[in-house]
Design an enzyme around this catalytic site. Structure first.
Site, PDB file in Angstrom:
ATOM      1  N   SER A 128      12.085  39.121  36.091  1.00  0.00           N
ATOM      2  CA  SER A 128      11.822  40.234  36.992  1.00  0.00           C
ATOM      3  C   SER A 128      12.857  40.193  38.099  1.00  0.00           C
ATOM      4  CB  SER A 128      10.419  40.073  37.570  1.00  0.00           C
ATOM      5  OG  SER A 128      10.346  40.591  38.881  1.00  0.00           O
ATOM      6  N   LYS A 163       7.765  35.543  36.244  1.00  0.00           N
ATOM      7  CA  LYS A 163       7.574  36.498  35.155  1.00  0.00           C
ATOM      8  C   LYS A 163       8.201  36.073  33.833  1.00  0.00           C
ATOM      9  CE  LYS A 163       5.236  40.332  35.581  1.00  0.00           C
ATOM     10  NZ  LYS A 163       5.749  41.528  35.039  1.00  0.00           N
ATOM     11  N   ASN A 207       8.293  38.400  30.657  1.00  0.00           N
ATOM     12  CA  ASN A 207       7.855  39.655  30.046  1.00  0.00           C
ATOM     13  C   ASN A 207       8.135  39.686  28.546  1.00  0.00           C
ATOM     14  OD1 ASN A 207       6.911  40.852  32.408  1.00  0.00           O
ATOM     15  ND2 ASN A 207       8.943  41.576  32.977  1.00  0.00           N
ATOM     16  N   ARG A 235      21.315  77.661   2.188  1.00  0.00           N
ATOM     17  CA  ARG A 235      21.585  76.663   3.234  1.00  0.00           C
ATOM     18  C   ARG A 235      21.037  77.226   4.528  1.00  0.00           C
ATOM     19  NH1 ARG A 235      27.705  76.180   3.074  1.00  0.00           N
ATOM     20  NH2 ARG A 235      27.304  75.024   4.963  1.00  0.00           N
TER      21      ARG A 235
END
Lengths: 457, 457, 457, 457
Positions: free
Chosen positions: C279, C285, C287, C318
């Site tokens: 972080s 942290k 994560n 097309r």
């Protein structure tokens, strides 16, 4: 009138009131309300005999029709208005051949279907507004009541910093406020009649079309648009996009609650009731049934919104296929949103919290969430880089060794040289490191109050 | 700064100006603008030294950074703000170790990313407004110029009644007006700072967070929200839903033009230019390139809107995966919408019409489109049912035998007994049976003028 | 050749190898490979001079072209093949005017674009197969290694019954096996040339078209379809739907891991590495970056699949707009899937488990998960209804009073009358109540082994 | 059993047979078939008394239940299986208390719901296969019958080259063939029982679970999966993605027909029938009702497919919200696909063509479509660049001056110097410039024949 669109799962996914609005009967009645008002308007202007209008209006009640027969003819006709109008004409003709000539006079089937839809949407918006007012009220209550209740703030599904439950609820509340605002802003674009005749010119009414439209709108208490919007669908699709945003916000509430209700977290609970959220075999189960239904809606509505947006580029004066794709999709959005909303209301009104467990969970982080606070305090003393790496190491030790951040730091001279143990203790106290949580609750409450007043005004 | 997000197809699908807004440089600059303004705000309040703020601001220019390195670190960090802020700190530290401590002070990476996004969205909304003003002007021109130009009104891809080209364009115009209105209404919800720190409490700034936020917003000329919206995404997703409605309306214009430009219809043409819409092998080709690009956008945006709605139920204080799903999806919506809008502008401004062919196509229906007019005239004389079936048969004969409706009817005593040939001729004249086409053009113009004034006000 | 489509976020959301396949250079090279092979095929049949084919092939390398100029001309041309072929002709003409006449001889721009796309898709399928083989291997390892590792089985985000981690991984593995199977089955439909000329008849090659197509396909090592598929897009859209299913299954793995990695659960962890999942402000942290990227892909791909399905009803020989909507959407699906897959591979290969914590979490349920086992044992003795309600009450008591289910039940004569304490203890032992968890691991492994052999065969 | 899910619009959008499969009764019967087979399997193994199994099976008929009551309890229970099983137990208990203990023995509610769904899907796949066989047959007929019928081949909604109607139909046919192949390949992944008990281990059956599963599967004539797939949803979602591809291909047919049926083109017509495609006011209308319904399905299904893909990352052993999102979405996909398919069948079987008009439209291009042919002929004589620009100019003159390409070219000495008028005339004859149209029809037919044989085998 024996067709009935309620099904086994309707109750779980849609509110009863909304099902009343969007059942077949509601759809048919919407079209009939258009036909009755049209006849009255044309009679008022002398375009058709007053007696004919009276006769016509008399039969403009859904219960006069056998919906199975309409349903059957719809397959061939390609829309339900054509056979409905034919059936209405036949009913009127049974009493008065002359009057039957004036059924649907000057209009096209899409005029009836779209105006009928708008009438249904008006009822739906009314229901949403009422439910949102209740939900908003319940959320205001939560914000007020729990503004000092500490719990872990989580980001990326990992603990971040302490917050309050009030702040969490304030986030939910603010989103509801914005949804109310959007629904209110959309009203004048949505709540208008559709009236253009076969190709939008109202040619069959000559120059009287504007007057007829004006009275028609007055009768139905709807606005008059500048011109027909047969193939300009943004008016009604906006209801879906706006409800999409609302249900996204409700889904966010449900996501949070279902996560907080996990056994290992156990901070918040959906209401318990007999037969609610049990299991066919597991006696201990307490499933978050409300969250499940809300999340299901939040999963389903985006696809429906996409469908409606995809259907917008409709051909010429009235489209082919795109318009047809709306007929079940837009009601479905309203139904699912109503279900999500009533589940949210029930869950929020009866939400139970365990503030003790919240504190315990916070305590289980042993202070590492307050690393930021300590870093900030040490930065001016040690330099930011040193402070950051010192605290980072301390957090790692705390986590790995199962000690508290306070204990780890209190054992380091580098720290105690600068900070007293009392100061350190205070820095490691979650209840002190809440920043503006309380002020933000206040602001969310007053912001919402402004919106709520606007909605009622 | 050598990363460059322009690709082979960007030019076809997005406007150059919008690509400038949403290229990597734009994304990085948005975050840096946040960091610079944050430093200035904190310096103004004495939270950080003024000199530090000056130093920081000095490096807050995208060209100071090697984007490849940021890109590489993003893979591990999980978002680009973390390595960008690290790189900014390193740059500042190279000059002034002290100042580097105050980079990004009190904020979280999402504060920078979201506020940066809002700055990009503000630029985007400005571009949209300008282009929509031009498009609206060009459409007003079409409505005025062709309000008397007759052509077939078509429903379900079949001829229905005569209309005017002005009326068709008025429908296009009215939808553009509503889109301008919606974009305007969304502004105050979208154009706000994101500022909450790691979990939305701004804890690291103690009680000064509100003041910092106020100055930050003033510096960036953005609004101040009641609280952080890290995991309440409706504010920015609303931009996508609103653009979804706009591009649906542009897709409708493109659909109409591509259909009118078919060889067998040939009523309206996209501009011709060397190299435009040719074929690698067929010398006679004039492809509707603008319509193709617009329809491609109208096909792609709904899926992106659904993605953004799906991503809304984000977890707790800042989500996992949902937020990440926005990073490329929301810019993509803006880019595609900008491309659709600039193609629409080019096509509408240079649209060429063939009013003679419109009349000829109308004539090719040999009057059958006016069956409604004749039926209405005959109904009071013969009864509606008889009139309807008589005219229906006549239409069938006209179509099958290649005769005009007038000729078929003129040969029937039942008709000529009630109507003179002159009356019949007039009923079969498309230019007489236009209803309120002209009035509706007027109304659309004045309705749009009101919106346009509002947008500029 | 300075255009470069790598961006700030590409690294996070797509694998490097897949970006090589789908960058602008890859797109251009795919078209040039078609042109070179076409020239060779036509030379082999004597339709064009051998020397011309040699010259043409010489310039069929992406690095010979200035992609910015191609990009610019694409805006007007409406597709990139037209200006690329013009540029190729110009290059060839610079050496040999005659040879330039035979560039792209008999083909249409969509032949080059679609065959080029198929070549890119073949490379993509090769990469997917290799990565899936690795992922499958890593999952087999997990199943084997942790087939006896107990943890809570969770349903509706609530604890249900004990399971093993091997069983959980077996579920992941089985889905990967089915995805490999599907990708394999799709190959013969996808990996074919596109070759039809301007309207699918190959008219410009007279009766030689079949032979040219045969050699062209042989040169490119692709299959020969029965006829051109210019506006029949199911062949390539199937790649997207199949990858959609794959990424849904990867998303399921990521969902599980991110939930198991929550602080309060803490049973499983993504790999740690410097700079990974940190972080900008919170030192503690960790994560789940990989899960975030995978979930982002699982959120984004469904909308892209919907776009491609929506684009399928293309007009005539097309289409207009639908085909254009594919050009960026289909590569995007491959890129996102590649990113999800490489994150999954990294996470699974380096996944760390905490079996002790798994047992502790299981213990924290104090036996209530085994209510079913006790109920089953008591049912024949007490009758099922009585047994169920007795155990249900006991579970409630256990939860509310913080006692173990064993303790609650051991205190009830109704129970101890029928069951000895030893029997009761055994019933409350999670490791005994695992049913077929182990057998199912075996079955999943051998089922997968069969698929894996098939994939390689 | 009075709940009834048929609605006003069901007939238009879904086949009657498919509505029978997916009505509430069908859903309930599917679950009951599971319960009956489970009881029989357990009785066969002596796990429950044979008499109990007989009793249970006796009540496993949907008509024994009041669906409104089940619907009501579903709101609280969160799924319909729980109250259904409770009601079944009550019914059985009314006769035999003992037997009631063995209802649903060892299974979880999702086992019943998913296996019931698979039984519905098997019925659906059977209906699809039968309808696709008919549609394929009707398309083969079209290919054979109209392989020499000339019409304009159109690209980008502009005329390109002459083709045959057979070739167009061959394209439709080939896509149907691939869809049949995909549906066939999916069967062994889809058509398996779900049987895992509360968390996938079948713990309550001890080691007998495998045997029970084997007999259960045999009773229901379904496959046995390696392990339960409660939260691995790719098996059933594949039905949706595969039908998504099918309906995309049907939408392409509908798009073509609706465009060919435009008044100004008028080459092909949907069947006419009394009450079919008329208008409430316009007597001349013949709306393409079938195409509208098919295009509506092709617009709606992609959003539903996206929903199902989005719902795939379900939590742990059984998910929350994602599973719930499937319950109505997957049946809806089958229903819409069935409607699209039966409309396609009706339209194709009764399609009427106007080959004369096709020729007339081709003639209206005055030979400019054959510019490529002339360019090819002139290239060896004049050089390719000169030939191309000469013919391009001639095409422009022809279009602008309303002359034929032949006339324009015949007046140019540069041309007549090299080509005789007879040669030029032949080059401008559309019926000569058809390339491999016929061969491709042959190939499509034999390719499809191979698939069809495989489907029946």
């Amino acid at each position: 009138m024996t067709l009935d669109s309620h099904t086994l799962l309707d109750g779980l996914f849609a509110s009863r009131a909304m099902r009343e609005v969007f059942c077949d009967r509601g759809r048919v009645q919407g079209m009939l309300d258009f036909e009755a008002a049209l006849a009255r308007a044309e009679a008022e202007l002398g375009l058709i005999p007053a007696a004919a209008a009276t006769r016509i209006a008399l039969y403009c009640r859904a219960e006069c029709f056998q919906l199975e027969l309409i349903a059957e003819a719809t397959v061939r006709a390609g829309n339900p208005a054509i056979p409905l109008i034919a059936a209405l004409s036949a009913l009127v003709a049974g009493q008065d051949e002359q009057a039957a000539r004036f059924v649907h006079f000057g209009a096209t089937s899409q005029d009836a279907m779209d105006t009928g839809l708008v009438l249904q949407l008006r009822a739906a918006l009314g229901l949403f507004d009422a439910d949102l007012a209740h939900l908003g009220g319940a959320l205001e209550e939560l914000v007020r009541k729990f503004r000092h209740t500490l719990l872990i703030g989580r980001t990326w599904l990992q603990p971040a910093l302490p917050i309050t439950f009030g702040l969490k609820a304030a986030g939910w509340l603010s989103a509801i406020g914005r949804s109310r605002e959007r629904l209110r802003e959309a009203r004048h674009r949505v709540l208008v009649i559709q009236f253009g005749g076969a190709a939008g010119t109202l040619a069959s009414l000559g120059q009287r079309g504007i007057d007829v439209g004006g009275i028609l709108a007055r009768e139905l208490k709807l606005g008059v648009p500048g011109l027909a919007w047969h193939s300009q669908r943004d008016r009604v699709v906006e209801v879906a996009t706006t409800l999409g945003l609302l249900v996204g916000s409700l889904g966010k509430i449900a996501r949070d609650i279902s996560l907080l209700m996990q056994w290992e977290v156990a901070e918040v609970f959906e209401p318990r009731a007999p037969g609610r959220g049990g299991s066919s075999t597991l006696p201990h189960k307490h499933n978050p049934v409300g969250a499940a239904a809300i999340l299901a809606a939040a999963t389903r509505i985006p696809g429906l919104v996409a469908t409606l947006l995809h259907a917008m580029p409709q051909e010429h004066e009235r489209g082919l296929g795109g318009w047809h794709a709306e007929w079940e999709s837009l009601p479905e959005v309203c139904l699912l949103a109503s279900g999500a909303l009533s589940h949210a209301l029930e869950v929020i009104e009866q939400l139970s919290l365990d503030p003790q467990r919240m504190r315990a969970n916070l305590a289980s982080t042993r202070g590492v969430l307050l690393g930021e606070a300590v870093t900030l305090a040490l930065s001016p003393l040690l330099g930011r880089a040193l402070a950051h790496s010192l605290v980072e190491r301390a957090c790692c030790s705390a986590i790995e060794e199962g000690r508290s951040l306070f204990d780890v730091l209190a054992a380091q001279q580098e720290v105690t040289h600068h900070l007293s143990l009392a100061e350190l203790d205070r820095l490691c106290d979650a209840s002190v490191y809440l920043g503006l949580a309380e002020e933000m609750c206040e602001r969310a409450l007053s912001e919402y109050a402004r919106v709520a007043r606007g909605s009622e005004g």
